[in-house]
Structure formats: C-alpha cells, structure tokens
Design an enzyme around this catalytic site. Structure first.
Site, PDB file in Angstrom:
ATOM      1  N   ARG A 116     -44.332 -37.799 -60.859  1.00 16.02           N
ATOM      2  CA  ARG A 116     -44.264 -36.324 -60.796  1.00 16.02           C
ATOM      3  C   ARG A 116     -42.963 -35.787 -61.376  1.00 16.02           C
ATOM      4  NH1 ARG A 116     -45.387 -33.690 -55.051  1.00 16.02           N
ATOM      5  NH2 ARG A 116     -43.253 -34.373 -54.701  1.00 16.02           N
ATOM      6  N   GLU A 141     -50.448 -21.984 -51.319  1.00 15.15           N
ATOM      7  CA  GLU A 141     -49.693 -22.933 -50.497  1.00 15.15           C
ATOM      8  C   GLU A 141     -48.576 -22.208 -49.781  1.00 15.15           C
ATOM      9  OE1 GLU A 141     -47.324 -25.882 -52.586  1.00 15.15           O
ATOM     10  OE2 GLU A 141     -47.546 -24.765 -54.444  1.00 15.15           O
ATOM     11  N   LYS A 177     -41.885 -29.496 -59.683  1.00 13.91           N
ATOM     12  CA  LYS A 177     -40.855 -29.046 -58.749  1.00 13.91           C
ATOM     13  C   LYS A 177     -39.650 -28.484 -59.510  1.00 13.91           C
ATOM     14  CE  LYS A 177     -40.151 -31.291 -54.825  1.00 13.91           C
ATOM     15  NZ  LYS A 177     -40.566 -30.404 -53.732  1.00 13.91           N
TER      16      LYS A 177
HETATM   17  N1  PLP Z   1     -45.621 -27.629 -52.151  1.00 13.30           N
HETATM   18  C1  PLP Z   1     -44.349 -27.376 -52.467  1.00 13.30           C
HETATM   19  C2  PLP Z   1     -44.022 -26.080 -53.080  1.00 13.30           C
HETATM   20  C3  PLP Z   1     -43.346 -28.336 -52.218  1.00 13.30           C
HETATM   21  O1  PLP Z   1     -42.081 -28.087 -52.530  1.00 13.30           O
HETATM   22  C4  PLP Z   1     -43.716 -29.549 -51.634  1.00 13.30           C
HETATM   23  C5  PLP Z   1     -42.724 -30.590 -51.384  1.00 13.30           C
HETATM   24  O2  PLP Z   1     -42.421 -31.410 -52.183  1.00 13.30           O
HETATM   25  C6  PLP Z   1     -45.062 -29.782 -51.334  1.00 13.30           C
HETATM   26  C7  PLP Z   1     -45.985 -28.792 -51.605  1.00 13.30           C
HETATM   27  C8  PLP Z   1     -45.527 -31.095 -50.752  1.00 13.30           C
HETATM   28  O3  PLP Z   1     -45.429 -32.138 -51.677  1.00 13.30           O
HETATM   29  P1  PLP Z   1     -45.211 -33.627 -51.195  1.00 13.30           P
HETATM   30  O4  PLP Z   1     -46.267 -33.899 -50.224  1.00 13.30           O
HETATM   31  O5  PLP Z   1     -45.326 -34.437 -52.429  1.00 13.30           O
HETATM   32  O6  PLP Z   1     -43.864 -33.686 -50.594  1.00 13.30           O
HETATM   33  C1  COI Z   2     -40.129 -31.819 -49.823  1.00 18.21           C
HETATM   34  O1  COI Z   2     -41.034 -31.752 -48.980  1.00 18.21           O
HETATM   35  O2  COI Z   2     -39.587 -32.891 -50.090  1.00 18.21           O
HETATM   36  C2  COI Z   2     -39.647 -30.646 -50.544  1.00 18.21           C
HETATM   37  O3  COI Z   2     -39.125 -30.798 -51.594  1.00 18.21           O
HETATM   38  C3  COI Z   2     -39.820 -29.332 -49.903  1.00 18.21           C
HETATM   39  C4  COI Z   2     -38.616 -28.492 -49.724  1.00 18.21           C
HETATM   40  C5  COI Z   2     -37.500 -29.083 -48.964  1.00 18.21           C
HETATM   41  C6  COI Z   2     -38.229 -27.735 -50.905  1.00 18.21           C
END
Ligand code: PLP
Ligand code: COI
Length: 344
Positions: free
Chosen positions: A88, A226, A190
């Site tokens: 990612r 989200e 991200k």
């Molecule tokens: N949505 C957003 C905007 C996020 O910043 C995150 C965190 O990384 C997620 C969803 C969840 O992603 P993950 O499960 O890969 O941490």
């Molecule tokens: C995460 O869940 O790791 C994120 O990046 C979310 C947040 C702290 C921005």
C-alpha cells in the site's frame, strides 16, 4: 543495537494512550529522484532538519503507513500483515510520484526498528508498538513538481487505545458539506493531505461531544464512506456490509481481514457495496476498523437531527466476536490460519 545502550524503559503501561512516546531509534534511508534507494540505517530518535522548500512541506508530497507490533502469549513479537503495508505504501508512492520502496527493504527496515526498540513494546493486552513508516519528498522544489530527493523513515511509539473508552463504544456524527476525499483524488492512499482535510470537520463534531466524523461520498453525499481514520462496517442479521472501494476510501488491511474472517469462520454473508446513509436506521450493529482503532464498536451515529443507537447502546455481540477473533491472531491466543502474523 548500534545506536545507544539499551536502558531500562520506564513507561506506565496502564496509562498508554494514542500519543507519542519518544523511543530509542528510528530508521532513515534517502533516494535521489531517478536513482535507487541508498541503504538505510537506524539513527537516534529525534528531530530532523528539512529545507523550507521541501516538497512535503510545500505541496504535501508525503505518504505514511500505520502498523503495530504485538507481544504474544507465546512470548513472540508479531507484526500484522506487514507485506500489505509494503504494497500500500508503494501505491501511495506511485500516486504521489515518489520512488517506490522495494518490499524486502521495507520489511528489513521494519524488523530493524522493531527489534531495536523491543523494550518499548507494551506487555500483551496493554497496547502495542505503533509503527509509522513515512515517505516524504524532502528535496527543495519551488514549482509544483516532484521533489529532487526523498526520505523513507520509520519511527515507533508504544500506544494504547485510539479512542478514549473505545471498548465500550463511540458516538459518531455524519458530516455533510465537508468531505475527506473525492473519487479519483488521494483518498485510496494514505497521503498526508487527506488527514489535514479531516481536521476541521473532526473539530466541529468533537466540539459537540462526538468521537469522530462519518464521511459521505463527495459526489452525491448519499453513501457512507468511512471514518477519518478507520473503515466502517454495518451488521444486519448475518450480513456484514462495508462500503465498496470506489477510489476515495482507504483499502484497510484490517477491513480486508475482517471480511475474510467473517465469511470463512463466522458464516456471515459479506457485502461490499454502496451503503445509502439511511441504511443506518436498519443496522443491528456498527463498528469501525483499522490498525490504530482495531475494531471499535459504534454506539450511535447522529445523522442530521436523529441519533441512531445500535444494540440498545451496548456493544454488539457479533462485533465482540469479530474483535476477539482478530485480536486472537494478533496475540497468538488463537490460530493464525492464514499466516497473517509475521513473527520477528
Ligand atoms: N481509513 C483511513 C482513512 C485510515 O487512515 C486507516 C488507517 O490506516 C484505515 C481506514 C484503516 O486501514 P488499516 O486497517 O489498513 O489500518
Ligand atoms: C492507522 O490506523 O494506522 C492510521 O494510520 C490511522 C490514523 C492514526 C491516521
């Protein structure tokens, strides 16, 4: 350990929140545009110097990741699905015109920094070591263009719960007129700027006592997208529903893992589709998911002037089951049938 003598870390593990605790070391590597990444190394955790004309500071050319290292019941240290984060971050690098990181380099860097900061990993059940990889355009640039030089860094910090009182559920508010990310923008990676865009809406709802914002799609303001820092799920009977990835939603690694576990192990039917905001009125349970937020139950969502309360304001039983299963993989109390936990 090549940075400082390992000293005894004095942290009150019972008081951890989601905030920065300085640790021993961080990883740093550099890359000039058009060349290969130079080999990276651990340096003491601390401030860095940057040109005021750095691409990341002026034009937001920056990507980050979020991962966690856990102590497990078997005495291991595990990181959850790190290769997914490697993939990612590279999708983000591509989108923002930054050099991609070879997957082996990413994994090697994670292992180095976690091992060197091992004594900052909380005991099992008290939290995790949050791992924050970053790629920034750090070279100077004045016109809007990719920076001439890039920095890949990883710092870590012991953390507790992302939301205060998370396990008993949070209250959210649907935001209209403010969006996190439009379709075909940078919502699906991200990019650092996505999070700056979420601060004003979050400030509005926090001032009213909510934990976070529920965003709607930017095109029609009709469909759930989200939360500012996590993906969104709805449970109706035995159906688990989450918004489909249309380009503006982050493809969460926790989201993908939950869908797979729910279908394979809990006999849920999973639907990834557009969810009209009004469907919250028919939901039995709702929760959000992410590395930082794990699985956080949602007690209520307020939409316009209506507060929709789920499971009578209690944490839903199915949400708890999914939480327990996911965390059992992360702390090795359950079977890791998919080999998701990388022991380091
Ligand atoms: N949505 C957003 C905007 C996020 O910043 C995150 C965190 O990384 C997620 C969803 C969840 O992603 P993950 O499960 O890969 O941490
Ligand atoms: C995460 O869940 O790791 C994120 O990046 C979310 C947040 C702290 C921005």
């Amino acid at each position: 350990m090549d940075v400082a003598m390992k000293d005894k870390v004095a942290i009150n593990w019972d008081k951890l929140t989601f905030s920065i605790t300085p640790t021993r070391s961080m990883y740093q590597a550099k890359c000039e545009i058009g060349k290969q990444w130079q080999s990276g190394k651990l340096i003491p955790y601390g401030d860095i110097t940057l040109s005021p004309a750095a691409g990341v500071l002026n034009y937001g050319q920056g990507i980050f990741e979020g991962m966690k290292a856990f102590r497990t019941v078997k005495g291991n240290i595990g990181v959850f699905r790190p290769l997914e984060n490697a993939k990612r971050i590279n999708q983000g690098c591509y989108r923002l015109c930054m050099p991609e990181i070879p997957e082996e380099m990413f994994m090697d860097a994670i292992i180095k920094v976690v091992r060197d900061n091992e004594d900052y990993i909380p005991p099992m059940g008290k939290g995790a070591l949050y791992i924050r990889p970053i790629v920034w355009g750090t070279g100077p640039v004045l016109g809007v263009a990719p920076a001439p030089e890039y920095t890949f860094m990883i710092y870590v910090s012991p953390v507790g719960s992302y939301f205060k009182g998370a396990l008993s559920g949070i209250n959210l508010k649907v935001m209209e007129n403010y969006h996190r990310a439009p379709q075909f923008g940078t919502g699906c990676v991200k990019a650092v700027g996505n999070y700056a865009a979420s601060m004003r809406p979050a400030k509005f709802v926090k001032s009213e006592g909510f934990s976070e914002v529920v965003y709607l799609d930017a095109r029609e303001e009709k469909y759930l997208e989200e939360v500012g820092s996590a993906n969104l799920f709805m449970i109706k009977g035995d159906t688990l529903i989450t918004p489909e990835l249309t380009g503006s939603i982050l493809p969460g690694i926790t989201r993908k893992s939950i869908v797979q576990l729910a279908v394979e192990e809990f006999d849920f039917t999973a639907e990834e589709r557009k969810i009209a905001v009004e469907e919250i009125f028919e939901a039995d349970e709702m929760f959000c998911s992410g590395t930082a937020t794990v699985i956080t139950p949602i007690n209520s969502i307020t939409y316009r002037d209506e507060k929709v309360v789920f499971s009578g304001g209690n944490v839903g039983e199915k949400t708890i089951k999914l939480y327990e299963r996911l965390t059992s993989i992360q702390n090795e109390t359950g079977e890791d049938s998919h080999g998701w936990l990388k022991i380091i």
